[in-house]
Write an enzyme that holds these catalytic residues in place. Sequence first.
Site, PDB file in Angstrom:
ATOM      1  N   GLU A 159      -5.665  -8.264   0.164  1.00 57.40           N
ATOM      2  CA  GLU A 159      -6.449  -7.743   1.372  1.00 57.40           C
ATOM      3  C   GLU A 159      -7.993  -7.399   0.814  1.00 57.40           C
ATOM      4  O   GLU A 159      -8.163  -6.652   0.012  1.00 57.40           O
ATOM      5  CB  GLU A 159      -5.810  -6.621   2.143  1.00 57.40           C
ATOM      6  CG  GLU A 159      -4.406  -6.795   2.756  1.00 57.40           C
ATOM      7  CD  GLU A 159      -3.920  -5.578   3.361  1.00 57.40           C
ATOM      8  OE1 GLU A 159      -4.665  -4.853   3.899  1.00 57.40           O
ATOM      9  OE2 GLU A 159      -2.646  -5.577   3.526  1.00 57.40           O
ATOM     10  N   GLU A 163       0.742  -1.013   0.229  1.00 56.17           N
ATOM     11  CA  GLU A 163      -0.009   0.100   0.039  1.00 56.17           C
ATOM     12  C   GLU A 163       0.639   1.257  -0.033  1.00 56.17           C
ATOM     13  O   GLU A 163       0.920   2.019   0.982  1.00 56.17           O
ATOM     14  CB  GLU A 163      -1.149  -0.056   1.058  1.00 56.17           C
ATOM     15  CG  GLU A 163      -2.233  -1.097   1.072  1.00 56.17           C
ATOM     16  CD  GLU A 163      -3.175  -1.050   2.050  1.00 56.17           C
ATOM     17  OE1 GLU A 163      -4.110  -1.802   1.862  1.00 56.17           O
ATOM     18  OE2 GLU A 163      -2.959  -0.301   3.262  1.00 56.17           O
TER      19      GLU A 163
END
Length: 441
Positions: free
Chosen positions: A352, A167
Amino acid sequence: MKITRTDFPEDFLFGAATAAYQIEGSGFGGCGPCHWDTFAATPGNVVRAEDGAVACDHYHLWEDDLDLLTQGNFDAYRFSTSWARVLPEGRGPVNAEGLDFYDRLVDGILERGLKPFQTLYHWEMPSALADLGGWTNRDVAHWFADFAEIITRRIGDRVAAIATINEPWCVAWLSHFLGHHAPGLRDIRAAARAMHHVLLGHGAAVERLRGMGQPNLGIVLNFDHCTPASDNAADMLASATQDAIFNRWFIEGITKGTYPDEALAGLAPHMPVGWEEDMVRISQPLDWLGVNYYTRHIHAFAPDTPWPSTRDVVGPLPKTQMGWEIYPEGLYGFLTRMARDYVGDLPIYVTENGMANADEVINGAVNDHVREDFLFAHLRATERAIADGANVKGFFYWSLLDNYEWAFGYEKRFGIVHVDFETLQRTPKASYHALARALSR
């Protein structure tokens, strides 16, 4: 009917994900300090000033945690290796205890018939490097590549895949422009440099590991569905600007060697000199792409604020404990968008997806049926994306365990396994059992 394993291709992998600082316990095994320790120690940054010193004590309880994966009928485990645990000063002497821990962990994953999916960096910048500017310092790319080489020489022969960065939007924008995560800066110059250097670090690590012959290298990007608050041109531009910052900057840097004009409109004056020359290194081919997805945001034009001149509007959909709207259509949208516009037939993993919920243990059980519904709705969205041509090869739920949820401390629970943070007792939730049934062969 709930979705099952048989609704997916035979080689599709089901897994769960965690991250080192969130579960291991950074106070154990010679781990060095990282910028989350100091961020948490600063009043007002983290709920109750909690940190990851103990977390879930996965450092000592890892065998039990891996057993939860096999008992849940999973195929793979996504974990991260802490830079500060391997190199307590970020550079220099290696912590043998840290390398030994990851050696044991990977062997334990394999012994249970699981595929190890490793992430090199999940947000724990060693404090000694944070002192030198961390991701705002161009030299971070070389420091990170050195760390990547050291840990890969130890466990790279046994992992199924390696992601460089988790991320980068959170690493750079959330942490250097919005200030919500460590190092907690609110500075557009720092943000612009971090937005570029995090990708330069990715490129340097890929270059180094490919030179070592390491296969199956990727990156994990997070995506957030952007919806304009109205069909007004100003709101449409606000949504497009946020889409450029959040969703397009990183994937276009990697796959096209360019950054979107809507983001450069604000960031270009603050970018490091000569950044354009780095794009070849940044845009090396990937072997796979990780997609993290949780929610959508609704964006409106905010003319009285500096660039990007946007504000969020509260949406009408049901929300998680984080206040995030539940919008599984967004996952379908990003999986098909990545395949259509950026990566073609390259393997994609949902690395995720999950929700926070205020779970409680009552009579020895946790009835998180709202999470069951969330999970199966997003699995169904993934199945639809595959049917429509996206080469999605796996789905990792976030997270296996309730854990240290960064600025929210231990208050927000994403796990399919409940953790009592006083006793460290693990209690599988109803969502865990429902998924285990769905994945049974």
